[in-house]
Design a protein around this motif. Sequence first.
Motif, PDB file in Angstrom:
ATOM      1  N   LEU A 261     -24.001 -25.642  15.481  1.00 28.40           N
ATOM      2  CA  LEU A 261     -24.165 -24.594  14.479  1.00 28.40           C
ATOM      3  C   LEU A 261     -24.056 -25.167  13.065  1.00 28.40           C
ATOM      4  O   LEU A 261     -23.372 -26.158  12.845  1.00 28.40           O
ATOM      5  CB  LEU A 261     -23.104 -23.498  14.652  1.00 28.40           C
ATOM      6  CG  LEU A 261     -23.127 -22.717  15.972  1.00 28.40           C
ATOM      7  CD1 LEU A 261     -21.903 -21.828  16.072  1.00 28.40           C
ATOM      8  CD2 LEU A 261     -24.396 -21.897  16.100  1.00 28.40           C
ATOM      9  N   ASP A 262     -24.704 -24.489  12.124  1.00 26.56           N
ATOM     10  CA  ASP A 262     -24.645 -24.898  10.715  1.00 26.56           C
ATOM     11  C   ASP A 262     -23.207 -25.007  10.214  1.00 26.56           C
ATOM     12  O   ASP A 262     -22.864 -25.941   9.500  1.00 26.56           O
ATOM     13  CB  ASP A 262     -25.373 -23.894   9.829  1.00 26.56           C
ATOM     14  CG  ASP A 262     -26.858 -23.802  10.132  1.00 26.56           C
ATOM     15  OD1 ASP A 262     -27.339 -24.569  10.990  1.00 26.56           O
ATOM     16  OD2 ASP A 262     -27.521 -22.964   9.507  1.00 26.56           O
ATOM     17  N   LYS A 263     -22.379 -24.037  10.586  1.00 24.76           N
ATOM     18  CA  LYS A 263     -21.012 -24.010  10.055  1.00 24.76           C
ATOM     19  C   LYS A 263     -20.212 -25.232  10.508  1.00 24.76           C
ATOM     20  O   LYS A 263     -19.374 -25.735   9.774  1.00 24.76           O
ATOM     21  CB  LYS A 263     -20.295 -22.720  10.428  1.00 24.76           C
ATOM     22  CG  LYS A 263     -20.041 -22.516  11.899  1.00 24.76           C
ATOM     23  CD  LYS A 263     -19.356 -21.183  12.147  1.00 24.76           C
ATOM     24  CE  LYS A 263     -19.136 -20.927  13.620  1.00 24.76           C
ATOM     25  NZ  LYS A 263     -18.496 -19.635  13.840  1.00 24.76           N
ATOM     26  N   TYR A 264     -20.487 -25.742  11.712  1.00 25.15           N
ATOM     27  CA  TYR A 264     -19.774 -26.930  12.177  1.00 25.15           C
ATOM     28  C   TYR A 264     -20.233 -28.179  11.426  1.00 25.15           C
ATOM     29  O   TYR A 264     -19.446 -29.076  11.171  1.00 25.15           O
ATOM     30  CB  TYR A 264     -19.934 -27.109  13.683  1.00 25.15           C
ATOM     31  CG  TYR A 264     -19.314 -25.975  14.483  1.00 25.15           C
ATOM     32  CD1 TYR A 264     -18.048 -25.486  14.163  1.00 25.15           C
ATOM     33  CD2 TYR A 264     -19.999 -25.401  15.531  1.00 25.15           C
ATOM     34  CE1 TYR A 264     -17.485 -24.442  14.880  1.00 25.15           C
ATOM     35  CE2 TYR A 264     -19.446 -24.363  16.260  1.00 25.15           C
ATOM     36  CZ  TYR A 264     -18.189 -23.891  15.934  1.00 25.15           C
ATOM     37  OH  TYR A 264     -17.639 -22.860  16.640  1.00 25.15           O
TER      38      TYR A 264
ATOM     39  N   ILE B  53     -25.559 -32.481   4.255  1.00 26.87           N
ATOM     40  CA  ILE B  53     -25.931 -31.602   5.358  1.00 26.87           C
ATOM     41  C   ILE B  53     -27.446 -31.473   5.408  1.00 26.87           C
ATOM     42  O   ILE B  53     -28.098 -31.316   4.384  1.00 26.87           O
ATOM     43  CB  ILE B  53     -25.267 -30.221   5.175  1.00 26.87           C
ATOM     44  CG1 ILE B  53     -23.744 -30.394   5.189  1.00 26.87           C
ATOM     45  CG2 ILE B  53     -25.708 -29.262   6.262  1.00 26.87           C
ATOM     46  CD1 ILE B  53     -22.993 -29.205   4.671  1.00 26.87           C
ATOM     47  N   ASP B  54     -28.001 -31.562   6.627  1.00 28.78           N
ATOM     48  CA  ASP B  54     -29.434 -31.429   6.848  1.00 28.78           C
ATOM     49  C   ASP B  54     -29.663 -30.298   7.835  1.00 28.78           C
ATOM     50  O   ASP B  54     -29.450 -30.464   9.035  1.00 28.78           O
ATOM     51  CB  ASP B  54     -30.008 -32.741   7.386  1.00 28.78           C
ATOM     52  CG  ASP B  54     -31.518 -32.677   7.602  1.00 28.78           C
ATOM     53  OD1 ASP B  54     -32.129 -31.627   7.288  1.00 28.78           O
ATOM     54  OD2 ASP B  54     -32.075 -33.677   8.080  1.00 28.78           O
ATOM     55  N   LEU B  55     -30.060 -29.149   7.337  1.00 29.67           N
ATOM     56  CA  LEU B  55     -30.284 -27.993   8.202  1.00 29.67           C
ATOM     57  C   LEU B  55     -31.739 -27.869   8.607  1.00 29.67           C
ATOM     58  O   LEU B  55     -32.096 -26.995   9.386  1.00 29.67           O
ATOM     59  CB  LEU B  55     -29.819 -26.707   7.505  1.00 29.67           C
ATOM     60  CG  LEU B  55     -28.337 -26.697   7.113  1.00 29.67           C
ATOM     61  CD1 LEU B  55     -27.994 -25.405   6.392  1.00 29.67           C
ATOM     62  CD2 LEU B  55     -27.451 -26.887   8.332  1.00 29.67           C
TER      63      LEU B  55
ATOM     64  N   PHE C 248     -25.038 -36.112   7.588  1.00 32.06           N
ATOM     65  CA  PHE C 248     -24.981 -37.562   7.613  1.00 32.06           C
ATOM     66  C   PHE C 248     -23.997 -38.034   6.572  1.00 32.06           C
ATOM     67  O   PHE C 248     -23.712 -37.358   5.589  1.00 32.06           O
ATOM     68  CB  PHE C 248     -26.353 -38.210   7.418  1.00 32.06           C
ATOM     69  CG  PHE C 248     -27.030 -37.912   6.117  1.00 32.06           C
ATOM     70  CD1 PHE C 248     -26.764 -38.660   4.988  1.00 32.06           C
ATOM     71  CD2 PHE C 248     -27.959 -36.885   6.029  1.00 32.06           C
ATOM     72  CE1 PHE C 248     -27.403 -38.398   3.798  1.00 32.06           C
ATOM     73  CE2 PHE C 248     -28.606 -36.621   4.850  1.00 32.06           C
ATOM     74  CZ  PHE C 248     -28.331 -37.378   3.727  1.00 32.06           C
ATOM     75  N   LYS C 249     -23.427 -39.201   6.874  1.00 32.27           N
ATOM     76  CA  LYS C 249     -22.475 -39.838   5.974  1.00 32.27           C
ATOM     77  C   LYS C 249     -23.118 -41.126   5.480  1.00 32.27           C
ATOM     78  O   LYS C 249     -23.515 -41.969   6.267  1.00 32.27           O
ATOM     79  CB  LYS C 249     -21.166 -40.157   6.695  1.00 32.27           C
ATOM     80  CG  LYS C 249     -20.427 -38.930   7.159  1.00 32.27           C
ATOM     81  CD  LYS C 249     -19.196 -39.297   7.939  1.00 32.27           C
ATOM     82  CE  LYS C 249     -19.600 -39.593   9.373  1.00 32.27           C
ATOM     83  NZ  LYS C 249     -18.500 -39.728  10.301  1.00 32.27           N
TER      84      LYS C 249
END
Length: 143
Positions: A71-74, A119-121, A129-130
């Motif tokens: 999920l996006d939130k995670y 964040i890549d949604l 990614f870090k």
Amino acid sequence: MRHASEWKLTFDPDGTPLVLVDYGQEIDNELSIALERACELVPLLEADPFIRDEESQSHSFSVKVYTYQTLDKYARRDALNSLISTAALGKKPLKVEVNGIGGYWQYANSWLRTLMPMIDLDADAPCYFKQYNIVAVGFSRTP
């Protein structure tokens, strides 16, 4: 181009180890290590300037590691938590391993210069990614 990592980078391997990159994790590009040597440009009044070697060298490299979530939130949560897990990192050894090669390489001192979680949604699954940027010195090989 994203592909599975054949590298393992472990920060502070003999203290409180933190694996920055592990085998099989998705990374953006192959790890590329740059040798940097310190020098000074010495200007002269009556002649051309010359370069003085300061006899120190370091290696710098960056790597982008992807982590997928359901999920996006995670993905957002994990991006923020990665800042906490790396905030206290100071000068520590860095162990470098290559999949299928015996032994390892190690830097006596390394410094996590920057960590940039993003964040890549738009991907097939939500991910973050870090981007690690590291500078390190004291390179050696252990059989």
